[in-house]
Design an enzyme around this catalytic site. Structure first.
Site, PDB file in Angstrom:
ATOM      1  CD  GLU A  23      11.310-105.195  61.715  1.00  0.00           C
ATOM      2  OE1 GLU A  23      10.251-104.581  61.441  1.00  0.00           O
ATOM      3  OE2 GLU A  23      12.376-104.613  61.972  1.00  0.00           O
ATOM      4  CG  HIS A  83       6.110-107.014  73.880  1.00  0.00           C
ATOM      5  ND1 HIS A  83       5.831-105.950  73.092  1.00  0.00           N
ATOM      6  CD2 HIS A  83       5.067-107.857  73.733  1.00  0.00           C
ATOM      7  CE1 HIS A  83       4.661-106.124  72.502  1.00  0.00           C
ATOM      8  NE2 HIS A  83       4.192-107.287  72.882  1.00  0.00           N
TER       9      HIS A  83
END
Length: 184
Positions: free
Chosen positions: A113, A14
């Site tokens: 997304e 991340h």
């Protein structure tokens, strides 16, 4: 002089990983949430955010300046560098020919997304929503496109959006201005 912004990561994932000068001449870059979902919603850190700065070396000790029209520049205890927040791992982004920011945000276990548009000050919802919010929430901005991992939505499934760039070559008829991405 050199520009250094440090965000010590305690996780190996991340980390985000994109930077580009926007049409306004400012530098935009993304940083993932450091594998701590709470970081994405907290405005006192740069994790889980898209950041916007002016990297021109100003007078004095500072290595960059924060544009005065950044959305949180006057918000107490907020990092003025933040342009948009609520991302899990905003991995790659680009600007469309008309200046809209488009960025792929790697989801957790269910959805990937693509976020786009005028994202200034917008909260993209992580961790409250992954992909589209199941119940619309006025304070959160849904992605322009999301696909699930199972493929039940008709898009073939996936596991991590790792693309993208906006096609600028006018010889690529029909693709100019479109954001192309891939999935791991």
């Amino acid at each position: 002089s050199r520009l250094v912004i440090r965000t010590p990561h305690s996780a190996t994932t991340h980390n985000g990983g994109w930077m580009e000068f926007g049409p306004d001449g400012y530098l935009y870059f993304s940083i993932g949430d450091n594998a701590d979902r709470n970081n994405a919603q907290e405005l006192d850190n740069l994790f889980g955010k898209v950041v916007r700065i002016d990297p021109a070396d100003p007078a004095g000790a500072a290595a960059y300046t924060i544009p005065p029209d950044n959305p949180f520049v006057s918000t107490p205890d907020a990092s003025g560098e933040i342009w948009a927040y609520g991302f899990r791992n905003p991995y790659r982004g680009a600007f469309t020919p008309d200046g809209r920011l488009t960025i792929g945000d790697v989801g957790a276990g269910t959805w990937e997304e693509i976020d786009a548009g005028d994202l200034k000050g917008r909260n993209l919802g992580w961790p409250d929503c992954e992909g589209f919010c199941s119940s619309p929430q006025g304070s959160l901005t849904d992605p322009v496109f999301a696909y699930n991992h199972s493929g039940s939505d008709g898009y073939g499934g996936g596991c991590a959006v790792v693309g993208g760039d906006v096609v600028e070559d006018p010889s690529l008829t029909g693709l100019t201005g479109r954001y192309l991405y891939a999935d791991y």
